[in-house]
Design a protein around this motif. Structure first.
Motif, PDB file in Angstrom:
ATOM      1  N   LEU A   1     142.513 142.551  41.329  1.00  0.00           N
ATOM      2  CA  LEU A   1     141.366 143.449  41.399  1.00  0.00           C
ATOM      3  C   LEU A   1     140.987 143.767  42.834  1.00  0.00           C
ATOM      4  O   LEU A   1     140.459 144.853  43.125  1.00  0.00           O
ATOM      5  N   ASP A   2     141.244 142.833  43.747  1.00  0.00           N
ATOM      6  CA  ASP A   2     140.854 143.049  45.136  1.00  0.00           C
ATOM      7  C   ASP A   2     141.930 143.743  45.961  1.00  0.00           C
ATOM      8  O   ASP A   2     141.768 143.915  47.172  1.00  0.00           O
ATOM      9  N   ALA A   3     143.003 144.158  45.315  1.00  0.00           N
ATOM     10  CA  ALA A   3     144.044 144.897  46.039  1.00  0.00           C
ATOM     11  C   ALA A   3     143.518 146.287  46.407  1.00  0.00           C
ATOM     12  O   ALA A   3     142.651 146.843  45.739  1.00  0.00           O
ATOM     13  N   ALA A   4     144.056 146.844  47.475  1.00  0.00           N
ATOM     14  CA  ALA A   4     143.600 148.138  47.971  1.00  0.00           C
ATOM     15  C   ALA A   4     143.856 149.245  46.943  1.00  0.00           C
ATOM     16  O   ALA A   4     144.750 149.145  46.099  1.00  0.00           O
ATOM     17  N   TRP A   5     143.055 150.291  47.047  1.00  0.00           N
ATOM     18  CA  TRP A   5     143.171 151.440  46.143  1.00  0.00           C
ATOM     19  C   TRP A   5     144.593 151.986  46.121  1.00  0.00           C
ATOM     20  O   TRP A   5     145.110 152.376  45.081  1.00  0.00           O
ATOM     21  N   ASP A   6     145.241 152.021  47.289  1.00  0.00           N
ATOM     22  CA  ASP A   6     146.596 152.567  47.399  1.00  0.00           C
ATOM     23  C   ASP A   6     147.659 151.473  47.439  1.00  0.00           C
ATOM     24  O   ASP A   6     148.786 151.702  47.884  1.00  0.00           O
ATOM     25  N   SER A   7     147.334 150.271  46.947  1.00  0.00           N
ATOM     26  CA  SER A   7     148.299 149.181  46.882  1.00  0.00           C
ATOM     27  C   SER A   7     149.382 149.510  45.852  1.00  0.00           C
ATOM     28  O   SER A   7     149.184 150.380  44.989  1.00  0.00           O
ATOM     29  N   PRO A   8     150.529 148.845  45.904  1.00  0.00           N
ATOM     30  CA  PRO A   8     151.595 149.163  44.944  1.00  0.00           C
ATOM     31  C   PRO A   8     151.162 149.071  43.483  1.00  0.00           C
ATOM     32  O   PRO A   8     151.501 149.943  42.674  1.00  0.00           O
TER      33      PRO A   8
ATOM     34  N   GLU B   1     145.269 158.348  38.432  1.00  0.00           N
ATOM     35  CA  GLU B   1     143.955 158.486  39.056  1.00  0.00           C
ATOM     36  C   GLU B   1     143.156 159.569  38.344  1.00  0.00           C
ATOM     37  O   GLU B   1     143.670 160.649  38.057  1.00  0.00           O
ATOM     38  N   LEU B   2     141.913 159.280  38.074  1.00  0.00           N
ATOM     39  CA  LEU B   2     141.031 160.216  37.376  1.00  0.00           C
ATOM     40  C   LEU B   2     139.754 160.375  38.186  1.00  0.00           C
ATOM     41  O   LEU B   2     139.177 159.393  38.658  1.00  0.00           O
ATOM     42  N   LYS B   3     139.300 161.612  38.371  1.00  0.00           N
ATOM     43  CA  LYS B   3     138.078 161.904  39.126  1.00  0.00           C
ATOM     44  C   LYS B   3     136.982 162.358  38.170  1.00  0.00           C
ATOM     45  O   LYS B   3     137.239 163.126  37.228  1.00  0.00           O
ATOM     46  N   LEU B   4     135.776 161.872  38.393  1.00  0.00           N
ATOM     47  CA  LEU B   4     134.633 162.269  37.574  1.00  0.00           C
ATOM     48  C   LEU B   4     134.081 163.582  38.121  1.00  0.00           C
ATOM     49  O   LEU B   4     133.405 163.606  39.157  1.00  0.00           O
ATOM     50  N   ASP B   5     134.373 164.671  37.418  1.00  0.00           N
ATOM     51  CA  ASP B   5     134.071 166.004  37.927  1.00  0.00           C
ATOM     52  C   ASP B   5     132.807 166.631  37.338  1.00  0.00           C
ATOM     53  O   ASP B   5     132.280 167.592  37.889  1.00  0.00           O
ATOM     54  N   TYR B   6     132.338 166.109  36.192  1.00  0.00           N
ATOM     55  CA  TYR B   6     131.200 166.758  35.535  1.00  0.00           C
ATOM     56  C   TYR B   6     129.888 166.225  36.121  1.00  0.00           C
ATOM     57  O   TYR B   6     129.627 165.021  36.071  1.00  0.00           O
ATOM     58  N   VAL B   7     129.084 167.126  36.680  1.00  0.00           N
ATOM     59  CA  VAL B   7     127.812 166.753  37.303  1.00  0.00           C
ATOM     60  C   VAL B   7     126.676 167.354  36.491  1.00  0.00           C
ATOM     61  O   VAL B   7     126.665 168.554  36.210  1.00  0.00           O
TER      62      VAL B   7
ATOM     63  N   ILE C   1     138.602 156.593  39.154  1.00  0.00           N
ATOM     64  CA  ILE C   1     138.934 155.384  38.389  1.00  0.00           C
ATOM     65  C   ILE C   1     140.435 155.323  38.185  1.00  0.00           C
ATOM     66  O   ILE C   1     141.095 156.362  38.002  1.00  0.00           O
ATOM     67  N   ARG C   2     140.968 154.116  38.237  1.00  0.00           N
ATOM     68  CA  ARG C   2     142.351 153.856  37.852  1.00  0.00           C
ATOM     69  C   ARG C   2     142.338 152.703  36.862  1.00  0.00           C
ATOM     70  O   ARG C   2     141.584 151.748  37.038  1.00  0.00           O
TER      71      ARG C   2
ATOM     72  N   LEU D   1     139.708 149.947  38.167  1.00  0.00           N
ATOM     73  CA  LEU D   1     139.252 149.937  39.554  1.00  0.00           C
ATOM     74  C   LEU D   1     138.587 151.274  39.855  1.00  0.00           C
ATOM     75  O   LEU D   1     139.222 152.331  39.783  1.00  0.00           O
ATOM     76  N   PHE D   2     137.281 151.224  40.141  1.00  0.00           N
ATOM     77  CA  PHE D   2     136.545 152.398  40.597  1.00  0.00           C
ATOM     78  C   PHE D   2     136.543 152.431  42.117  1.00  0.00           C
ATOM     79  O   PHE D   2     136.431 151.392  42.782  1.00  0.00           O
ATOM     80  N   GLN D   3     136.627 153.633  42.674  1.00  0.00           N
ATOM     81  CA  GLN D   3     136.405 153.837  44.105  1.00  0.00           C
ATOM     82  C   GLN D   3     135.387 154.953  44.269  1.00  0.00           C
ATOM     83  O   GLN D   3     135.554 156.040  43.701  1.00  0.00           O
ATOM     84  N   VAL D   4     134.342 154.693  45.054  1.00  0.00           N
ATOM     85  CA  VAL D   4     133.245 155.648  45.205  1.00  0.00           C
ATOM     86  C   VAL D   4     132.991 155.914  46.684  1.00  0.00           C
ATOM     87  O   VAL D   4     132.733 154.983  47.456  1.00  0.00           O
TER      88      VAL D   4
END
Length: 216
Positions: free
Chosen positions: A14-21, A28-34, A47-48, A59-62
């Motif tokens: 879980l603590d691996a980097a967003w772009d880790s292997p 990868e999915l982006k939350l586009d609806y606002v 989210i991945r 894993l969320f990245q914000v």
């Protein structure tokens, strides 16, 4: 819309980097609806997800700003903090789950049939403890971080958790569930509500409008 949950090809940290292997293997999915009621701050939220024979991983990245985390314990209203959420309904299940986690890893989780009618059961602490969470920010942030900041929130949910509550087949390969991913920060200086799925109103508890979650 549908999202493909790929099967992990090796150990998932879980603590691996967003772009880790490991995580680069995931879609990868982006939350586009606002939602219109949001402030001018619409954080880039992605989210991945992966799975293996024992667990489901996310894993969320914000890329965020105006970040707070004041909830002191699990099952408090973390949606008022800087929060990411995973709503999911297993195939054939009558009820869904709302995994709501603030940026400090504090979780609110119900087993829900109809939230607005009060038909839900809080998941007890002994089961919350089986859900591993990773967070790059401190557990509590009482003074809002006003500068731009990128944070990650990872989670590991044992498949056994879903077996216990929803009587699913633990072999997830080929299964189709329904789900939504959301981001909110109700009580910050710049509140906002984002969603993967377009919803008819600003209410994340609408399982009829969940998208499809396809397990590879």
């Amino acid at each position: 819309m549908s999202y493909l949950v790929k099967k992990a090809v090796g150990p998932v940290s879980l603590d691996a980097a967003w772009d880790s292997p490991a995580w680069s293997h995931a879609c990868e999915l982006k939350l586009d609806y606002v939602f219109d009621r949001s402030s001018t701050h619409h954080p880039d939220t992605r989210i991945r997800m992966l799975y293996d024979d024992q667990n489901i991983y996310g894993l969320f990245q914000v890329h965020d700003q105006y970040v707070k985390a004041v909830a002191e314990k699990n099952q408090e209203q973390v949606c008022r903090d800087s929060c990411v959420e995973f709503f999911v309904k297993p195939a054939g299940a009558e009820r869904y789950f709302n995994f709501e986690m603030n940026c400090g890893g504090t979780i609110l989780l119900y087993h829900v049939k109809n939230c607005r009618a009060g038909d839900y059961t809080p998941v007890p602490e002994e089961d919350l403890a089986t859900i591993e969470r990773f967070h790059t920010l401190p557990a509590r942030i009482t003074e809002e971080i006003t500068e731009e900041i990128t944070w990650r929130l990872g989670f590991r949910i044992p498949i056994a958790f879903f077996v216990k509550y929803s009587k699913i087949n633990p072999n997830l390969s080929g299964q189709k569930w329904t789900a939504n991913f959301t981001k909110c920060a109700d009580a910050t200086s710049h509140p906002h509500w984002l969603s993967w799925q377009a919803l008819p109103k600003c209410d994340f508890h609408l399982p009829d409008f969940f998208g499809e979650l396809d397990f590879e």
